[in-house]
Design a protein around this motif. Structure first.
Motif, PDB file in Angstrom:
ATOM      1  N   LEU A 161       6.145  -6.304  47.959  1.00 59.65           N
ATOM      2  CA  LEU A 161       6.438  -5.104  47.941  1.00 59.65           C
ATOM      3  C   LEU A 161       7.675  -4.774  48.750  1.00 59.65           C
ATOM      4  O   LEU A 161       7.813  -4.884  49.869  1.00 59.65           O
ATOM      5  N   PHE A 162       8.893  -3.965  48.250  1.00 62.12           N
ATOM      6  CA  PHE A 162       9.894  -3.430  48.950  1.00 62.12           C
ATOM      7  C   PHE A 162       9.912  -1.820  49.014  1.00 62.12           C
ATOM      8  O   PHE A 162       9.680  -1.190  47.717  1.00 62.12           O
ATOM      9  N   LEU A 163      10.316  -1.390  50.241  1.00 65.27           N
ATOM     10  CA  LEU A 163      10.478  -0.034  50.214  1.00 65.27           C
ATOM     11  C   LEU A 163      11.910   0.264  50.727  1.00 65.27           C
ATOM     12  O   LEU A 163      12.299  -0.194  51.813  1.00 65.27           O
ATOM     13  N   PHE A 164      12.566   1.204  50.308  1.00 68.25           N
ATOM     14  CA  PHE A 164      13.808   1.446  50.540  1.00 68.25           C
ATOM     15  C   PHE A 164      14.058   3.036  50.846  1.00 68.25           C
ATOM     16  O   PHE A 164      13.736   4.032  50.342  1.00 68.25           O
ATOM     17  N   ILE A 165      13.888   3.288  52.360  1.00 76.70           N
ATOM     18  CA  ILE A 165      13.785   4.989  52.741  1.00 76.70           C
ATOM     19  C   ILE A 165      14.866   5.333  53.355  1.00 76.70           C
ATOM     20  O   ILE A 165      15.924   4.607  54.320  1.00 76.70           O
ATOM     21  N   SER A 166      14.804   6.609  53.695  1.00 77.48           N
ATOM     22  CA  SER A 166      16.033   7.188  54.571  1.00 77.48           C
ATOM     23  C   SER A 166      15.560   7.942  55.792  1.00 77.48           C
ATOM     24  O   SER A 166      14.123   8.394  55.648  1.00 77.48           O
ATOM     25  N   LYS A 185      14.693   7.810  48.345  1.00 76.21           N
ATOM     26  CA  LYS A 185      13.745   6.908  48.681  1.00 76.21           C
ATOM     27  C   LYS A 185      13.332   6.010  47.600  1.00 76.21           C
ATOM     28  O   LYS A 185      13.565   6.771  46.584  1.00 76.21           O
ATOM     29  N   SER A 186      12.985   4.755  47.595  1.00 74.50           N
ATOM     30  CA  SER A 186      12.531   4.079  46.346  1.00 74.50           C
ATOM     31  C   SER A 186      11.714   3.018  46.725  1.00 74.50           C
ATOM     32  O   SER A 186      11.979   2.437  47.877  1.00 74.50           O
ATOM     33  N   GLY A 187      11.518   2.410  45.672  1.00 70.96           N
ATOM     34  CA  GLY A 187      10.691   0.896  45.967  1.00 70.96           C
ATOM     35  C   GLY A 187      10.851  -0.008  44.917  1.00 70.96           C
ATOM     36  O   GLY A 187      11.422   0.212  43.750  1.00 70.96           O
ATOM     37  N   HIS A 199      20.433  -9.949  47.626  1.00 68.51           N
ATOM     38  CA  HIS A 199      20.971  -8.406  47.856  1.00 68.51           C
ATOM     39  C   HIS A 199      21.301  -7.724  46.641  1.00 68.51           C
ATOM     40  O   HIS A 199      21.231  -6.633  46.598  1.00 68.51           O
ATOM     41  N   HIS A 200      22.120  -8.433  45.930  1.00 65.01           N
ATOM     42  CA  HIS A 200      22.617  -7.683  44.765  1.00 65.01           C
ATOM     43  C   HIS A 200      21.303  -7.052  43.800  1.00 65.01           C
ATOM     44  O   HIS A 200      21.479  -6.016  43.314  1.00 65.01           O
ATOM     45  N   HIS A 201      20.225  -7.926  43.976  1.00 60.68           N
ATOM     46  CA  HIS A 201      18.980  -7.442  42.931  1.00 60.68           C
ATOM     47  C   HIS A 201      18.419  -6.269  43.718  1.00 60.68           C
ATOM     48  O   HIS A 201      18.219  -5.091  43.184  1.00 60.68           O
ATOM     49  N   LEU A 202      18.232  -6.267  44.673  1.00 61.33           N
ATOM     50  CA  LEU A 202      17.686  -5.394  45.691  1.00 61.33           C
ATOM     51  C   LEU A 202      18.434  -3.972  45.791  1.00 61.33           C
ATOM     52  O   LEU A 202      17.909  -3.034  45.624  1.00 61.33           O
ATOM     53  N   THR A 203      20.015  -4.138  45.708  1.00 59.08           N
ATOM     54  CA  THR A 203      20.718  -2.780  45.849  1.00 59.08           C
ATOM     55  C   THR A 203      20.738  -1.905  44.654  1.00 59.08           C
ATOM     56  O   THR A 203      20.745  -0.915  44.505  1.00 59.08           O
ATOM     57  N   MET A 204      20.206  -2.951  43.321  1.00 57.98           N
ATOM     58  CA  MET A 204      20.026  -2.115  42.045  1.00 57.98           C
ATOM     59  C   MET A 204      18.755  -0.946  42.244  1.00 57.98           C
ATOM     60  O   MET A 204      18.556  -0.078  41.314  1.00 57.98           O
ATOM     61  N   PHE A 205      17.842  -1.316  43.320  1.00 58.12           N
ATOM     62  CA  PHE A 205      16.980  -0.392  43.484  1.00 58.12           C
ATOM     63  C   PHE A 205      16.763   0.461  44.635  1.00 58.12           C
ATOM     64  O   PHE A 205      16.018   1.049  44.961  1.00 58.12           O
TER      65      PHE A 205
END
Length: 257
Positions: A114-119, A105-107, A37-43
């Protein structure tokens, strides 16, 4: 290829991001859920249980999982790319830089996932565009394999330039990231000569690699990203090539060194 129904994970975990990340341990076998989680929050991944509950429901309403599934099928067919799991999570709505510069948005792309972080306010085109960018990374990492420890600044900026040119080809210049329009041709030529070229062999784990790439310290903002796009665009000018034709080319060849 699997677009994972991470909305179900979030629902089952009551929105708790740490519980959600226990599902990812099998994909990061040497890391704990909190480390993941810490790693993914950086992105850009969401931070709190409240965000998880609220934003995941909103992403369902805009059919985010269905949109991404459809786009993945098209991209994989077009680029003859690999099958990898795709994980979709709400982005951190409190991340001011993410909201201001990237419209929330980011990835994050790996060779095998593959990870996508979207709004929820992202449009369908924006969602398709961020997937295009990140899946282009996946294809490049598989078609032009290189150990991560051996990746240089030149490799990284070409990776980013290819991905953003793929977005432009697919959805038009208006759908590209803000950093593609930050600087003039003259400025970019100067940045290449003065900042990027002298550091082109800096390895990925070096401070200089990160400083030039993101424009930290004395370097202009997003220097490496902007120059990478400039290099790829210039390579494609006057040719019949598309970005998928460049996925197997060496970085030095694309930079015409």
């Amino acid at each position: 290829m699997t677009v994972v129904r991470t909305d179900n994970w979030i629902e089952e975990a009551g929105g708790d991001p740490f519980k959600v990340c226990t599902q990812l341990i099998q994909y990061f076998p040497t890391a704990s859920a909190s480390e993941i989680h810490h790693h993914l929050t950086m992105f850009g991944m969401y931070m709190s249980t409240k965000q998880g509950e609220e934003l995941s429901k909103k992403l369902r309403k805009i059919n985010a999982w269905e949109i991404i599934s459809d786009e993945m099928e098209q991209l994989r067919s077009k680029w003859k790319g690999p099958s990898v799991p795709v994980f979709i999570f709400p982005s951190d709505s409190n991340n001011k830089v993410l909201v201001r510069d990237f419209n929330g948005k980011s990835g994050l792309a790996y060779k095998d996932k593959l990870f996508l972080f979207i709004s929820p306010h992202n449009t369908e085109t924006e969602i398709r565009a961020i997937l295009t960018h990140e899946y282009n990374h996946v294809c490049r990492l598989n078609m032009f394999p290189k150990r991560e420890d051996d990746c240089t600044l030149l490799d990284t900026i070409i990776l980013e330039g290819l991905a953003e040119m793929a977005v432009e080809e697919r959805f038009g210049k208006a759908s590209t990231s803000f950093w593609t329009s930050l600087y003039s041709e003259r400025q970019l030529a100067k940045f290449w000569k003065e900042f990027v070229y002298p550091n082109r062999k800096q390895l990925k784990d070096s401070d200089t690699h990160e400083e030039v790439l993101y424009g930290l310290s004395r370097y202009p903002y997003m220097t490496g990203y902007a120059v990478g796009y400039y290099i790829v665009r210039n390579f494609l000018k006057g040719t019949d090539y598309r970005t998928e034709d460049l996925l197997t080319l060496k970085s030095a060849e694309i930079a015409q060194l």
